[in-house]
Motif scaffolding. Structure first.
Motif, PDB file in Angstrom:
ATOM      1  N   PRO A  64      11.585  -5.647   1.204  1.00 24.37           N
ATOM      2  CA  PRO A  64      11.687  -4.085   0.638  1.00 24.37           C
ATOM      3  C   PRO A  64       9.859  -4.538  -0.241  1.00 24.37           C
ATOM      4  N   ALA A  65      10.110  -5.479  -1.639  1.00 24.83           N
ATOM      5  CA  ALA A  65       8.739  -6.223  -2.446  1.00 24.83           C
ATOM      6  C   ALA A  65       7.887  -5.907  -0.918  1.00 24.83           C
ATOM      7  N   GLY A  66       7.834  -6.656  -0.014  1.00 29.81           N
ATOM      8  CA  GLY A  66       6.343  -7.187   0.548  1.00 29.81           C
ATOM      9  C   GLY A  66       6.392  -5.873   1.420  1.00 29.81           C
ATOM     10  N   LEU A  67       7.382  -5.108   2.034  1.00 32.27           N
ATOM     11  CA  LEU A  67       6.607  -3.759   2.650  1.00 32.27           C
ATOM     12  C   LEU A  67       5.831  -2.669   1.385  1.00 32.27           C
ATOM     13  N   MET A  68       6.595  -3.083   0.216  1.00 31.21           N
ATOM     14  CA  MET A  68       5.901  -2.166  -0.453  1.00 31.21           C
ATOM     15  C   MET A  68       4.260  -2.315  -0.645  1.00 31.21           C
ATOM     16  N   ALA A  69       4.418  -4.048  -0.909  1.00 29.74           N
ATOM     17  CA  ALA A  69       3.162  -4.279  -1.427  1.00 29.74           C
ATOM     18  C   ALA A  69       2.347  -3.687  -0.364  1.00 29.74           C
ATOM     19  N   ALA A  70       2.525  -3.351   0.600  1.00 26.59           N
ATOM     20  CA  ALA A  70       1.555  -3.833   1.744  1.00 26.59           C
ATOM     21  C   ALA A  70       0.821  -2.247   1.960  1.00 26.59           C
ATOM     22  N   GLU A  71       2.461  -1.550   1.450  1.00 27.82           N
ATOM     23  CA  GLU A  71       2.495   0.491   1.703  1.00 27.82           C
ATOM     24  C   GLU A  71       0.336   0.260   0.538  1.00 27.82           C
ATOM     25  N   VAL A  72       0.956  -0.286  -0.791  1.00 27.18           N
ATOM     26  CA  VAL A  72      -0.131  -0.195  -1.486  1.00 27.18           C
ATOM     27  C   VAL A  72      -0.935   0.210  -1.372  1.00 27.18           C
ATOM     28  N   LEU A  73      -1.670  -1.667  -0.782  1.00 29.27           N
ATOM     29  CA  LEU A  73      -2.516  -2.118  -0.525  1.00 29.27           C
ATOM     30  C   LEU A  73      -2.624  -1.154   0.776  1.00 29.27           C
ATOM     31  N   ALA A  74      -2.657  -1.193   1.553  1.00 30.37           N
ATOM     32  CA  ALA A  74      -3.266   0.424   2.569  1.00 30.37           C
ATOM     33  C   ALA A  74      -3.984   0.601   2.713  1.00 30.37           C
ATOM     34  N   ALA A  75      -2.953   1.698   1.720  1.00 32.78           N
ATOM     35  CA  ALA A  75      -3.538   2.700   0.930  1.00 32.78           C
ATOM     36  C   ALA A  75      -5.071   2.534   0.756  1.00 32.78           C
ATOM     37  N   GLY A  76      -5.642   0.883  -0.776  1.00 35.24           N
ATOM     38  CA  GLY A  76      -6.360   1.520  -1.709  1.00 35.24           C
ATOM     39  C   GLY A  76      -7.489   0.926  -0.541  1.00 35.24           C
ATOM     40  N   GLY A  77      -7.502   0.469   1.077  1.00 31.67           N
ATOM     41  CA  GLY A  77      -8.207   0.468   1.640  1.00 31.67           C
ATOM     42  C   GLY A  77      -9.052  -0.136   2.588  1.00 31.67           C
ATOM     43  N   VAL A  78      -7.453  -1.879   2.168  1.00 32.49           N
ATOM     44  CA  VAL A  78      -8.479  -3.055   3.246  1.00 32.49           C
ATOM     45  C   VAL A  78      -7.547  -3.427   3.913  1.00 32.49           C
ATOM     46  N   GLN A  79      -7.247  -4.978   4.480  1.00 30.10           N
ATOM     47  CA  GLN A  79      -7.032  -5.076   5.539  1.00 30.10           C
ATOM     48  C   GLN A  79      -5.676  -5.418   5.560  1.00 30.10           C
ATOM     49  N   VAL A  80      -3.999  -5.460   5.589  1.00 38.61           N
ATOM     50  CA  VAL A  80      -3.094  -6.769   5.293  1.00 38.61           C
ATOM     51  C   VAL A  80      -2.250  -6.007   6.397  1.00 38.61           C
ATOM     52  N   ASP A  81      -1.956  -7.354   6.821  1.00 41.14           N
ATOM     53  CA  ASP A  81      -1.472  -8.030   7.283  1.00 41.14           C
ATOM     54  C   ASP A  81       0.097  -8.983   6.739  1.00 41.14           C
ATOM     55  N   VAL A  82       1.716  -8.581   6.971  1.00 35.70           N
ATOM     56  CA  VAL A  82       2.670  -8.807   7.328  1.00 35.70           C
ATOM     57  C   VAL A  82       3.504 -10.196   8.138  1.00 35.70           C
ATOM     58  N   TYR A  83       3.118 -11.068   7.300  1.00 32.42           N
ATOM     59  CA  TYR A  83       3.862 -11.558   7.411  1.00 32.42           C
ATOM     60  C   TYR A  83       5.464 -12.490   7.388  1.00 32.42           C
ATOM     61  N   ASP A  84       6.203 -13.276   8.746  1.00 33.61           N
ATOM     62  CA  ASP A  84       8.413 -13.169   8.171  1.00 33.61           C
ATOM     63  C   ASP A  84       8.162 -13.710   9.206  1.00 33.61           C
ATOM     64  N   ALA A  85       9.016 -14.633   8.452  1.00 31.59           N
ATOM     65  CA  ALA A  85       9.411 -15.791   9.490  1.00 31.59           C
ATOM     66  C   ALA A  85      10.329 -15.610  10.172  1.00 31.59           C
ATOM     67  N   MET A  86      11.552 -14.130  10.271  1.00 33.66           N
ATOM     68  CA  MET A  86      12.346 -13.701  11.555  1.00 33.66           C
ATOM     69  C   MET A  86      11.591 -13.032  12.867  1.00 33.66           C
ATOM     70  N   PRO A  87      12.493 -12.686  13.437  1.00 35.21           N
ATOM     71  CA  PRO A  87      11.476 -12.004  14.157  1.00 35.21           C
ATOM     72  C   PRO A  87      11.437 -10.238  14.607  1.00 35.21           C
ATOM     73  N   SER A  88      12.179  -9.776  12.729  1.00 34.80           N
ATOM     74  CA  SER A  88      12.195  -9.026  12.694  1.00 34.80           C
ATOM     75  C   SER A  88      12.264  -8.392  11.528  1.00 34.80           C
ATOM     76  N   VAL A  89      11.140  -7.094  10.486  1.00 30.69           N
ATOM     77  CA  VAL A  89      11.545  -7.584   9.314  1.00 30.69           C
ATOM     78  C   VAL A  89      12.821  -6.370   8.466  1.00 30.69           C
ATOM     79  N   GLY A  90      13.005  -6.590   7.506  1.00 33.97           N
ATOM     80  CA  GLY A  90      14.173  -5.782   6.642  1.00 33.97           C
ATOM     81  C   GLY A  90      15.369  -6.052   6.936  1.00 33.97           C
ATOM     82  N   ARG A  91      14.977  -7.901   7.137  1.00 37.99           N
ATOM     83  CA  ARG A  91      16.822  -8.134   8.416  1.00 37.99           C
ATOM     84  C   ARG A  91      17.571  -7.840   7.268  1.00 37.99           C
ATOM     85  N   LYS A  92      17.478  -8.119   5.910  1.00 36.71           N
ATOM     86  CA  LYS A  92      18.459  -8.044   4.926  1.00 36.71           C
ATOM     87  C   LYS A  92      18.445  -6.866   4.173  1.00 36.71           C
ATOM     88  N   PHE A  93      17.795  -5.758   4.588  1.00 42.29           N
ATOM     89  CA  PHE A  93      18.184  -4.395   4.267  1.00 42.29           C
ATOM     90  C   PHE A  93      18.829  -4.043   4.545  1.00 42.29           C
TER      91      PHE A  93
END
Length: 415
Positions: free
Chosen positions: A20-49
């Motif tokens: 959740p924290a990483g995805l929220m950061a990504a949302e704000v950054l993308a809205a600010g006009g920068v290129q955002v790349d999300v990296y995660d060690a798992m096969p998919s995001v938000g697993r604990k969520f």
């Protein structure tokens, strides 16, 4: 030789951790006009969520903001900055904008209408991809090499250039879902102050007898209170529910008290709490009922008939009292209102709902999520040194800290 990922023309931010924290950061950054790349060690995001939402996705809480903020204890001033930017009502508004309705339960907790995390996550990821966020799965962060991010990938090691980095790697609970605390030595190597990770919202070991745990493990106590001594020695008390386990106790009431109880055990080696098995009756009433003549009835039958003490509550009396005290009406009545229970240790951190400890706020620039020792590197979520009880408080703070880290990273890039 590690592969290299070429920088893009526009400013580029790497977000490491797809919770959740990483995805929220990504949302704000993308809205600010920068290129955002999300990296995660798992096969998919938000697993604990997703796993946290299986029993009903508790997204936030409806209580008044002053009381809400107080749930963060000693770190209330620092967490307040996150909540000022994204308070519980803002969380609900954000969810509604994703097309997900919410409702307030009888306890004041806020849930998506369908009670599930999956529809919310799907809608969120769709919006992020539409905003241009790129996702890189099975990419485990290994630290830095010559100022570039090192990633272990299925195709070998990769070096990544980024104008800023947001670390949102979680704590150390539920390692199988990605929060394994492997980042701690990587930051320690960079002179970042990190408080030891410890269990939060956790159960405790008691050391039941074989007979008691065989008969009562799994039994809930739905009307009970726990008293404990605060740091100043005063007795505090809270009513709720918990469950007897094979090793001890766990459940919502225990989780709510886990921080002070865990800290007491760390200082003392163990700690004692007192169970009120009849929280809706005062001590005088209980003493009067215990002292009533019982003729030929056993004390167990007497307690069941007069006070409804049976099952696990009756078992607890036999487990925690000597035969002499059980046979003494005065001591028995006192125990019904304050049955001593020794907690030996917290359960292992990987079993805990969350963890405490992590990057100390003192390691951050004042009023920012940026690490003093690493300009351009920001931290968010459970990897920062704060904790909160269950009930929507954890998730709301993770959302807020992610947004704060995203805003701070944008400001740093633009500056």
């Amino acid at each position: 030789m590690p592969m290299s990922q070429q920088p893009s023309q526009s400013p580029r931010v790497a977000v490491i951790g797809g919770g959740p924290a990483g995805l929220m950061a990504a949302e704000v950054l993308a809205a600010g006009g920068v290129q955002v790349d999300v990296y995660d060690a798992m096969p998919s995001v938000g697993r604990k969520f997703l796993l946290a939402g299986k029993g009903g996705m508790n997204i936030t809480h409806s209580e008044a903001l002053p009381a809400f903020r107080a749930r963060y204890g000693a770190r209330e001033p620092e967490v307040a900055r996150w909540l000022d930017g994204f308070d519980p009502q803002a969380v609900r508004d954000w969810i509604h904008a994703l097309g997900i309705d919410t409702f307030v339960g009888s306890s004041g907790r806020v849930f998506p209408l369908e009670m599930k995390a999956a529809p919310l996550l799907r809608a969120w990821l769709h919006r992020l991809r539409e905003a241009g966020v790129r996702f890189h799965m099975r990419h485990r962060w290994l630290g830095w090499q010559d100022g570039r991010l090192r990633m272990a990938t299925p195709d070998g090691e990769l070096l990544v250039d980024a104008d800023a980095t947001v670390l949102a790697l979680g704590g150390a609970s539920w390692a199988r879902l990605g929060s394994d605390g492997a980042w701690v030595p990587l930051l320690a190597e960079q002179a970042v102050e990190v408080a030891p990770l410890v269990p939060s919202n956790c159960g405790f070991d008691v050391g039941w007898s074989a007979h008691f745990k065989e008969k009562h493990a799994g039994a809930p106590l739905t009307t009970v209170a726990i008293a404990w001594r605060g740091r100043d020695g005063t007795l505090e008390k809270r009513q709720g529910q918990f469950v007897v386990t094979q090793t001890g106790i766990e459940g919502s009431l225990v989780y709510a008290l886990s921080a002070p109880l865990r800290d007491q055990i760390a200082r003392q080696g163990s700690t004692t709490v007192w169970l009120d098995l009849l929280p809706d009756l005062d001590a005088a009433r209980v003493a009067a009922e215990v002292a009533r003549p019982r003729a030929s009835r056993s004390m167990s039958s007497h307690l069941q008939g007069r006070l409804g003490i049976k099952g696990v509550k009756a078992g607890l009396l036999h487990e925690c009292l000597s035969k002499e005290d059980y046979a003494d009406p005065e001591k028995l009545a006192a125990a019904l209102k304050a049955l001593p229970l020794v907690l030996q240790r917290a359960r292992p951190i990987d079993e805990a709902i969350s963890s405490a400890g992590g990057v100390r706020f003192e390691a951050l620039e004042d009023g920012s999520a940026m690490l003093r020792a690493l300009p351009g590197v920001f931290v968010a979520g459970e990897m920062v040194d704060w904790e909160a009880p269950t009930g929507g408080y954890l998730l709301t703070a993770c959302f807020g800290s992610g947004r704060a880290a995203g805003r701070d990273a944008l400001e740093w890039i633009n500056r």
